[in-house]
Design an enzyme around this catalytic site. Structure first.
Site, PDB file in Angstrom:
ATOM      1  N   ARG A   1       0.853  -1.183   0.000  1.00  0.00           N
ATOM      2  CA  ARG A   1       0.000   0.000   0.000  1.00  0.00           C
ATOM      3  C   ARG A   1       0.886   1.228   0.000  1.00  0.00           C
ATOM      4  NH1 ARG A   1      -4.265   1.392   4.761  1.00  0.00           N
ATOM      5  NH2 ARG A   1      -2.359   1.866   5.878  1.00  0.00           N
TER       6      ARG A   1
ATOM      7  N   THR B   1      -0.736   7.666  -0.902  1.00  0.00           N
ATOM      8  CA  THR B   1      -2.062   7.609  -1.565  1.00  0.00           C
ATOM      9  C   THR B   1      -2.955   6.524  -0.955  1.00  0.00           C
ATOM     10  OG1 THR B   1      -1.333   5.944  -3.159  1.00  0.00           O
ATOM     11  CG2 THR B   1      -0.960   8.255  -3.756  1.00  0.00           C
TER      12      THR B   1
ATOM     13  N   ASP C   1       1.265  -2.024  12.319  1.00  0.00           N
ATOM     14  CA  ASP C   1       1.632  -2.513  10.985  1.00  0.00           C
ATOM     15  C   ASP C   1       1.964  -4.000  11.080  1.00  0.00           C
ATOM     16  OD1 ASP C   1       3.339  -3.251   8.699  1.00  0.00           O
ATOM     17  OD2 ASP C   1       3.076  -1.151   8.163  1.00  0.00           O
TER      18      ASP C   1
ATOM     19  N   ASP D   1       5.392  -5.272   9.595  1.00  0.00           N
ATOM     20  CA  ASP D   1       6.536  -4.874  10.424  1.00  0.00           C
ATOM     21  C   ASP D   1       6.599  -5.688  11.708  1.00  0.00           C
ATOM     22  OD1 ASP D   1       7.470  -3.044   8.616  1.00  0.00           O
ATOM     23  OD2 ASP D   1       6.533  -1.317   9.571  1.00  0.00           O
TER      24      ASP D   1
HETATM   25  O1  LIG Z   1      -6.670  -2.561   3.040  1.00  0.00           O
HETATM   26  P1  LIG Z   1      -5.493  -1.711   2.716  1.00  0.00           P
HETATM   27  O2  LIG Z   1      -5.752  -0.237   3.007  1.00  0.00           O
HETATM   28  O3  LIG Z   1      -4.992  -1.915   1.333  1.00  0.00           O
HETATM   29  O4  LIG Z   1      -4.338  -2.064   3.746  1.00  0.00           O
HETATM   30  C1  LIG Z   1      -4.040  -3.369   4.104  1.00  0.00           C
HETATM   31  C2  LIG Z   1      -2.747  -3.807   3.502  1.00  0.00           C
HETATM   32  O5  LIG Z   1      -1.661  -3.125   4.156  1.00  0.00           O
HETATM   33  C3  LIG Z   1      -0.755  -4.093   4.672  1.00  0.00           C
HETATM   34  O6  LIG Z   1       0.252  -4.380   3.765  1.00  0.00           O
HETATM   35  P2  LIG Z   1       1.493  -3.370   3.521  1.00  0.00           P
HETATM   36  O7  LIG Z   1       1.175  -2.395   2.419  1.00  0.00           O
HETATM   37  O8  LIG Z   1       1.903  -2.767   4.822  1.00  0.00           O
HETATM   38  O9  LIG Z   1       2.606  -4.323   2.946  1.00  0.00           O
HETATM   39  P3  LIG Z   1       3.475  -5.411   3.733  1.00  0.00           P
HETATM   40  O10 LIG Z   1       2.566  -6.581   3.944  1.00  0.00           O
HETATM   41  O11 LIG Z   1       4.579  -5.689   2.798  1.00  0.00           O
HETATM   42  O12 LIG Z   1       3.934  -4.811   5.032  1.00  0.00           O
HETATM   43  C4  LIG Z   1      -1.628  -5.291   4.935  1.00  0.00           C
HETATM   44  O13 LIG Z   1      -0.897  -6.473   5.078  1.00  0.00           O
HETATM   45  C5  LIG Z   1      -2.552  -5.279   3.756  1.00  0.00           C
HETATM   46  O14 LIG Z   1      -2.032  -5.916   2.608  1.00  0.00           O
HETATM   47  O1  LIG Z   2      -3.739  -1.006  10.481  1.00  0.00           O
HETATM   48  C1  LIG Z   2      -3.149  -1.383   9.452  1.00  0.00           C
HETATM   49  C2  LIG Z   2      -3.534  -0.942   8.162  1.00  0.00           C
HETATM   50  C3  LIG Z   2      -2.860  -1.406   7.087  1.00  0.00           C
HETATM   51  N1  LIG Z   2      -1.818  -2.256   7.258  1.00  0.00           N
HETATM   52  C4  LIG Z   2      -1.439  -2.686   8.479  1.00  0.00           C
HETATM   53  O2  LIG Z   2      -0.495  -3.467   8.599  1.00  0.00           O
HETATM   54  N2  LIG Z   2      -2.108  -2.233   9.546  1.00  0.00           N
HETATM   55 MG   LIG Z   3       3.036  -3.449   6.222  1.00  0.00          MG
END
Ligand SMILES: O=P(O)(O)OC[C@H]1O[C@H](OP(=O)(O)OP(=O)(O)O)[C@H](O)[C@@H]1O
Ligand SMILES: O=c1cc[nH]c(=O)[nH]1
Ligand SMILES: [Mg+2]
Length: 212
Positions: A107, A111, A203, A206
């Protein structure tokens, strides 16, 4: 009036207890990972409750008899990278013969729009029930984009399994993919102005991988 939400909340006491520990900010990477795997196992157990069975004739050491075995489509598990990887082993522990596909989606922090960067799926994706896993359903953008991508690649029968959802994300999935049953362990209150789920757990990626 707000649209009714079509979502299954799997709120078994063991899941709620484990999820509360995951939410605590002092819970470290090792415990967070282990708890996510345990909850994923329990959720997989619940979402497969309606999987069809067939009768087969077998022979025990005592006699011949008719017993039950799974009869439906074969399963594929598709974690949305990265954080979805934290749910993969739990599901595969319950369904050891499942094939695994990967969809890479992050994400954009400004944006909040999903950005696709990887996709590798089993060749027979159209013949499988796909269980897509991602712990967080926030705006719903990442999961919705992943489901659209899987449908473009031929997937016909998909289930989405998330740990924590915001009401906004549930609405997006219901609207964009009304054919996809959505299972979550909790629906939280809202999103904050950075798109994080409140109260949420921070997150997920993370916390799973220790990249805070
Ligand atoms: O519903 P959304 O608003 O799209 O947000 C949720 C997304 O955000 C996080 O991923 P992230 O972008 O942090 O990537 P990562 O898993 O690599 O940390 C999570 O694991 C989802 O995939
Ligand atoms: O709360 C949140 C939203 C998006 N992605 C995450 O990992 N946590
Ligand atoms: Mg993430």
């Amino acid at each position: 009036m707000a649209e009714p939400m079509n979502v299954h909340v799997i709120d078994h006491p063991l899941i709620q207890h484990k999820l509360t520990i995951m939410r605590m900010k002092e819970t470290g990477t090792k415990d967070f990972r282990e708890l996510l795997e345990e909850i994923s196992m329990l959720m997989a157990y619940e979402i497969t409750r309606d999987f069809p069975l067939k009768e087969v004739e077998i022979e025990t050491p005592i006699c011949r008899c008719k017993e039950k075995m799974l009869a439906g489509k074969k399963v594929g598990v598709v974690p949305i990278l990265r954080a979805g990887l934290g749910m993969l082993n739990g599901v595969v522990n319950m369904i050891p013969a499942a094939r695994v596909g990967h969809v890479g989606m992050y994400r954009d922090p400004k944006t909040l729009k999903p950005v696709e960067y990887y996709c590798k799926l089993p060749g027979d994706v159209a013949e499988r029930t796909l269980i897509v896993v991602d712990p967080m359903l926030a705006t719903g953008g990442s999961s919705s984009a992943a489901l659209s991508l899987l449908k473009e690649k031929g997937a016909k029968h998909i289930i989405l399994m998330c740990l924590v959802a915001a009401p906004e994300g549930v609405r997006v999935i219901n609207h964009d993919h009304p054919d996809v049953p959505l299972y979550v362990a909790a629906i939280d209150e809202k999103l904050n102005d950075k798109g994080y789920i409140v109260p949420g757990l921070g997150d997920a990626g993370d916390r799973i991988f220790g990249t805070l």
